[in-house]
Write a protein that holds these residues in place. Structure first.
Motif, PDB file in Angstrom:
ATOM      1  N   VAL A  59      46.361  67.854  24.808  1.00  0.00           N
ATOM      2  CA  VAL A  59      45.458  68.868  25.347  1.00  0.00           C
ATOM      3  C   VAL A  59      46.189  69.920  26.181  1.00  0.00           C
ATOM      4  CG1 VAL A  59      43.490  69.181  26.911  1.00  0.00           C
ATOM      5  CG2 VAL A  59      43.555  67.219  25.369  1.00  0.00           C
ATOM      6  N   GLU A  63      45.413  73.987  26.862  1.00  0.00           N
ATOM      7  CA  GLU A  63      44.870  74.441  28.136  1.00  0.00           C
ATOM      8  C   GLU A  63      45.750  75.518  28.762  1.00  0.00           C
ATOM      9  OE1 GLU A  63      42.264  70.597  29.628  1.00  0.00           O
ATOM     10  OE2 GLU A  63      44.319  70.819  30.352  1.00  0.00           O
ATOM     11  N   HIS A  76      39.177  70.591  20.087  1.00  0.00           N
ATOM     12  CA  HIS A  76      39.795  69.272  20.168  1.00  0.00           C
ATOM     13  C   HIS A  76      38.990  68.224  19.394  1.00  0.00           C
ATOM     14  CE1 HIS A  76      42.111  70.736  23.665  1.00  0.00           C
ATOM     15  NE2 HIS A  76      40.974  71.082  24.235  1.00  0.00           N
ATOM     16  N   LEU A  78      37.368  65.317  20.454  1.00  0.00           N
ATOM     17  CA  LEU A  78      36.975  65.110  21.846  1.00  0.00           C
ATOM     18  C   LEU A  78      37.509  63.796  22.413  1.00  0.00           C
ATOM     19  CD1 LEU A  78      35.514  66.500  24.138  1.00  0.00           C
ATOM     20  CD2 LEU A  78      33.380  65.469  23.351  1.00  0.00           C
ATOM     21  N   VAL A  81      40.549  64.119  24.601  1.00  0.00           N
ATOM     22  CA  VAL A  81      40.452  64.862  25.867  1.00  0.00           C
ATOM     23  C   VAL A  81      40.152  63.886  26.999  1.00  0.00           C
ATOM     24  CG1 VAL A  81      39.266  66.699  27.108  1.00  0.00           C
ATOM     25  CG2 VAL A  81      39.604  66.880  24.624  1.00  0.00           C
ATOM     26  N   LEU A  85      38.440  65.485  33.415  1.00  0.00           N
ATOM     27  CA  LEU A  85      38.974  66.792  33.033  1.00  0.00           C
ATOM     28  C   LEU A  85      39.358  67.601  34.273  1.00  0.00           C
ATOM     29  CD1 LEU A  85      39.340  68.356  30.325  1.00  0.00           C
ATOM     30  CD2 LEU A  85      37.131  69.428  30.779  1.00  0.00           C
ATOM     31  N   PHE A  89      38.683  73.547  33.859  1.00  0.00           N
ATOM     32  CA  PHE A  89      38.215  73.610  32.473  1.00  0.00           C
ATOM     33  C   PHE A  89      36.889  72.878  32.317  1.00  0.00           C
ATOM     34  CE2 PHE A  89      42.872  73.596  32.517  1.00  0.00           C
ATOM     35  CZ  PHE A  89      43.127  74.816  31.911  1.00  0.00           C
ATOM     36  N   GLN A  90      36.220  73.166  31.200  1.00  0.00           N
ATOM     37  CA  GLN A  90      34.946  72.507  30.919  1.00  0.00           C
ATOM     38  C   GLN A  90      34.739  72.404  29.410  1.00  0.00           C
ATOM     39  OE1 GLN A  90      31.571  74.957  32.141  1.00  0.00           O
ATOM     40  NE2 GLN A  90      32.869  76.774  32.122  1.00  0.00           N
ATOM     41  N   ILE A  91      34.079  71.332  28.993  1.00  0.00           N
ATOM     42  CA  ILE A  91      33.649  71.204  27.601  1.00  0.00           C
ATOM     43  C   ILE A  91      32.296  71.907  27.511  1.00  0.00           C
ATOM     44  CG2 ILE A  91      33.070  69.629  25.726  1.00  0.00           C
ATOM     45  CD1 ILE A  91      36.020  69.553  26.589  1.00  0.00           C
ATOM     46  N   GLU A 200      36.494  73.551  24.380  1.00  0.00           N
ATOM     47  CA  GLU A 200      36.850  73.661  25.803  1.00  0.00           C
ATOM     48  C   GLU A 200      37.094  75.119  26.167  1.00  0.00           C
ATOM     49  OE1 GLU A 200      40.122  71.618  28.867  1.00  0.00           O
ATOM     50  OE2 GLU A 200      40.607  71.851  26.736  1.00  0.00           O
TER      51      GLU A 200
END
Length: 303
Positions: A59, A63, A76, A78, A81, A85, A89-91, A200
């Motif tokens: 990841v 990022e 990704h 998931l 990940v 996190l 960052f955020q999903i 993400e």
């Protein structure tokens, strides 16, 4: 509107990024989407994941591209990940979950039940390894790294007798292989968020681009992924933890959760099966986390 999509370079990763790209274009035909293929540390260094620092090795490079503005989103698998996190960052969205099961590929036309004692089964996943050994303690498990095509070639080159791979990966790559068996969930439960494509973004993002990405979100999958990731975060699970977990909708607003946690050395297993309704999610977490503490599951998976 232009959207730059960071992705790993493996065939599976590129397929997943293309799926996100197509979903965006289908909803927003005026969008121009560009894939930004990148090499992650986990792709370049084939040592065991735990030696590289855990799941984040797949990841981090993507990022970095988000941080410096080389990409707007990162796509990704998931399950790769980390549940904890980075706050930057955020999903923000997921596509619809594919088949979450695992499959086993054999060198010859046999079934899992017919696999001979002391056969060598390849997987680098502690979760899969524990469940293989529970099914048949005589089977030997060996680690394997590399993309899916590389792993399949090793099977064909007789480096082992069978290979465990996510069913969704085989389906997405349209690998119509012979001698493949989907493993029943009574034998092998999947990893948390297995078969889910996650998107993400950084938190300092263009609001218009955020709305475009949210428009392709599959809400049921996103909810399920959020539940599974919260449970893994509470368990403090990492790449060396043998944890199997799946949440699925069984009827309107009602979900079922199945958790299996293993000590991959002694093969002791603890099981929790619960149902909950979406409106009482906090109560579900409270009851589940109490059961996790009562069964000392964190200690179990850390052995």
């Amino acid at each position: 509107m232009e959207i730059k999509i960071a992705t790993r370079k493996s065939p599976l990763a590129l397929y997943q990024a293309e799926a996100v790209k197509q979903a965006i274009i289908d909803k927003h035909p005026d969008c121009i989407c560009e894939l930004i293929p990148l090499d992650s540390e986990g792709d370049k260094d084939l040592r065991p994941i735990r030696e590289l620092g855990g799941k984040g090795v797949f990841v981090k490079r993507l990022e970095e591209a988000l941080m410096v503005g080389d990409a707007d989103i990162a796509v990704h698998s998931l399950k790769d990940v980390p549940a904890d996190l980075n706050n930057e960052f955020q999903i923000v969205a997921t596509l619809k979950r594919a088949n979450p099961s695992d499959s086993i590929i054999f060198k010859e036309s046999i079934t899992l039940d017919q696999l001979e004692d002391k056969s060598i089964v390849a997987t680098s996943s502690p979760r899969r390894a524990a469940q293989v050994k529970l099914f048949n303690p005589s089977l030997e498990v060996c680690p394997v790294r590399g993309n899916i095509h590389t792993r399949i070639k090793k099977l064909k080159d007789n480096e082992f007798d069978a290979l465990v791979i996510a069913t969704a990966a085989l389906d997405r790559l349209q690998l119509n292989l012979e001698n493949v068996e989907k493993i029943d969930s009574s034998i092998m439960l999947p990893a948390a968020t297995q078969a889910i494509i996650g998107i993400e973004m950084g938190r300092d993002i263009n609001p218009q681009k955020l709305e475009i990405i949210k428009s392709i979100n599959h809400h049921e999958t996103y909810f399920i992924a959020s539940v599974e990731r919260k449970i893994i975060k509470y368990l403090e699970g990492d790449c060396n933890s043998a944890i199997a977990l799946i949440c699925k909708k069984v009827k309107e607003s009602t979900f079922e959760m199945n958790l299996r946690a293993f000590d991959h050395k002694s093969l002791k297993v603890e099981k929790i099966d619960m149902s909950f309704i979406e409106a009482e999610l906090d109560q579900f977490y409270l009851e589940l986390f109490n059961k996790i503490e009562d069964l000392k599951i964190k200690e179990l998976i850390s052995n």
